[in-house]
Motif scaffolding. Structure first.
Motif, PDB file in Angstrom:
ATOM      1  N   TYR A  75      32.991  29.742  43.667  1.00  0.00           N
ATOM      2  CA  TYR A  75      32.856  31.045  44.315  1.00  0.00           C
ATOM      3  C   TYR A  75      34.170  31.434  44.993  1.00  0.00           C
ATOM      4  N   CYS A  76      34.757  30.517  45.745  1.00  0.00           N
ATOM      5  CA  CYS A  76      36.018  30.803  46.447  1.00  0.00           C
ATOM      6  C   CYS A  76      37.150  31.057  45.456  1.00  0.00           C
ATOM      7  N   LEU A  77      37.216  30.258  44.396  1.00  0.00           N
ATOM      8  CA  LEU A  77      38.270  30.417  43.399  1.00  0.00           C
ATOM      9  C   LEU A  77      38.123  31.741  42.663  1.00  0.00           C
ATOM     10  N   GLY A  78      36.894  32.077  42.267  1.00  0.00           N
ATOM     11  CA  GLY A  78      36.666  33.331  41.556  1.00  0.00           C
ATOM     12  C   GLY A  78      36.959  34.541  42.415  1.00  0.00           C
ATOM     13  N   ASP A  79      36.553  34.502  43.687  1.00  0.00           N
ATOM     14  CA  ASP A  79      36.801  35.638  44.581  1.00  0.00           C
ATOM     15  C   ASP A  79      38.292  35.811  44.833  1.00  0.00           C
TER      16      ASP A  79
ATOM     17  N   ALA B 240      39.927  37.238  41.686  1.00  0.00           N
ATOM     18  CA  ALA B 240      39.574  38.646  41.462  1.00  0.00           C
ATOM     19  C   ALA B 240      40.341  39.576  42.394  1.00  0.00           C
ATOM     20  N   LYS B 241      40.540  39.168  43.629  1.00  0.00           N
ATOM     21  CA  LYS B 241      41.190  40.030  44.611  1.00  0.00           C
ATOM     22  C   LYS B 241      42.706  40.075  44.472  1.00  0.00           C
ATOM     23  N   THR B 242      43.296  39.090  43.813  1.00  0.00           N
ATOM     24  CA  THR B 242      44.752  39.044  43.692  1.00  0.00           C
ATOM     25  C   THR B 242      45.252  39.230  42.263  1.00  0.00           C
ATOM     26  N   GLY B 243      44.357  39.183  41.291  1.00  0.00           N
ATOM     27  CA  GLY B 243      44.767  39.332  39.909  1.00  0.00           C
ATOM     28  C   GLY B 243      45.360  38.086  39.292  1.00  0.00           C
TER      29      GLY B 243
ATOM     30  N   ALA C 163      51.121  34.021  46.712  1.00  0.00           N
ATOM     31  CA  ALA C 163      51.006  33.670  48.138  1.00  0.00           C
ATOM     32  C   ALA C 163      49.645  34.073  48.718  1.00  0.00           C
ATOM     33  N   PRO C 164      49.213  35.341  48.587  1.00  0.00           N
ATOM     34  CA  PRO C 164      47.877  35.671  49.116  1.00  0.00           C
ATOM     35  C   PRO C 164      46.749  34.970  48.375  1.00  0.00           C
ATOM     36  N   PHE C 165      46.943  34.663  47.094  1.00  0.00           N
ATOM     37  CA  PHE C 165      45.923  33.913  46.356  1.00  0.00           C
ATOM     38  C   PHE C 165      45.709  32.537  46.973  1.00  0.00           C
TER      39      PHE C 165
ATOM     40  N   GLU D 147      27.520  39.032  46.436  1.00  0.00           N
ATOM     41  CA  GLU D 147      26.420  38.086  46.240  1.00  0.00           C
ATOM     42  C   GLU D 147      26.739  37.095  45.131  1.00  0.00           C
ATOM     43  N   GLU D 148      27.430  37.572  44.105  1.00  0.00           N
ATOM     44  CA  GLU D 148      27.852  36.712  43.003  1.00  0.00           C
ATOM     45  C   GLU D 148      29.313  36.987  42.681  1.00  0.00           C
ATOM     46  N   VAL D 149      29.983  35.961  42.194  1.00  0.00           N
ATOM     47  CA  VAL D 149      31.392  36.075  41.791  1.00  0.00           C
ATOM     48  C   VAL D 149      31.525  35.475  40.404  1.00  0.00           C
TER      49      VAL D 149
END
Length: 329
Positions: free
Chosen positions: A68-72, A75-78, A103-105, A198-200
């Protein structure tokens, strides 16, 4: 406890590193160039080598949380994930960074995992080691492929399980390129009324290597290399008279224990690695030229004069609005 010889070796390396820095010819630059489209092998270990990520008896729950953390974060950083495997006290994740957001990833991924895992374990201390992260780059397709093999076979190399597919923690072993898997938001950490989805979903992206092969052919080549590496490890284990730990003992690992090994200190964290020394040295020289340009621009900025920082400057461009050159050196 470190032996006298290990302490002497650490002191010698420390002196060598100090002499190298004194001969640099410009002020030390801690920043690193971040260019779009680079591939990285991310490695991060837990503080004091503690087994804070041990799968334990609830391996599926921990694997879902990490996925979940890796997928989110992806997704947010590309950032594109090619392979990832989380051991009991460290992780290996191979990625491509199309938009220079590595860096943000890493910040989001490691922060989410640390806070969630501490909550789960009832801890309030640091989870990650304070050592500088070791993110290496490989210049060739063959070496990039072997990086994926190293990631996926790490539990076998460590003598934990006999086959990579048996690792109970989070792993992308068995994922095909282009395959997407979904992870549910852990109710024990994230607020249902918060901003986290809820899901990633996490899609395993094919790395840009061996372009003459299609996705299935590249996957078959990767799996063949994984099997060969596993057999090599099996032969080495038999030669040394060692046995694999197995799933039953793995389930009993305690998070507050650590391997009985002494980590090397005062070593240089590699930025580039490869079989070709010439290619590695060329990459290092490009980095040094970037550091020289960065140091010169920083000196001008501190003196109140106009300054143009080299392409790849990240923090000062994002947070201080400095002018950055359009092309990399």
């Amino acid at each position: 406890m470190a032996t006298s010889a290990q302490k002497q070796a650490s002191a010698a390396r420390r002196e060598t590193n100090r002499a190298r820095g004194n001969a640099r010819g410009y002020e030390r630059v801690r920043a690193r160039p971040i260019y779009p489209g680079r591939r990285y092998k991310i490695n991060r270990r837990c503080i004091s080598q503690l087994l804070l990520l041990a799968p334990g008896a609830d391996a599926a729950e921990l694997a879902n949380f990490i996925g979940y953390c890796l997928g989110d974060s992806a997704a947010k950083t590309g950032v594109q994930v090619h392979a990832s495997l989380w051991m009991s006290n460290h992780h290996h994740t191979d990625v491509t960074d199309p938009d220079a957001n590595i860096a943000p990833f890493k910040q989001q991924l490691h922060s989410l995992v640390a806070r969630g895992r501490n909550s789960q374990l009832g801890r309030n201390d640091s989870l990650w080691s304070g050592d500088r992260a070791c993110d290496t780059r490989r210049p060739t397709d063959d070496e990039s492929l072997m990086d994926l093999v190293y990631t996926l076979t790490n539990p076998v190399k460590a003598g934990l399980v006999k086959w990579s597919r048996q690792w109970p923690g989070f792993t992308t072993m068995g994922w095909r390129f282009g395959e997407t898997r979904t992870f549910k938001r852990p109710s024990w950490f994230f607020d249902a009324s918060g901003t986290m989805p809820e899901e990633v979903s996490l899609t395993l992206v094919r790395p840009a290597i061996f372009l003459e092969l299609d996705d299935d052919e590249l996957y078959a080549k990767l799996m063949a290399a994984v099997r060969e590496r596993e057999r090599e490890i099996h032969r080495d284990m038999r030669r040394r008279g060692r046995r694999f730990m197995g799933l039953q003992k793995l389930a009993k690992q305690r998070w507050n224990s650590a391997p009985q090994t002494v980590a090397e200190r005062f070593t240089v964290a590699p930025k580039h690695a490869g079989d070709s020394k010439r290619a590695v040295l060329a990459e290092i020289e490009r980095d040094r030229e970037w550091e020289r340009q960065y140091a010169a621009a920083r000196a001008l900025l501190l003196a109140g004069e106009p300054a143009v920082f080299p392409a790849g400057t990240y923090w000062l461009r994002r947070f201080a609005g400095v002018e950055v050159a359009a092309r990399a050196p």
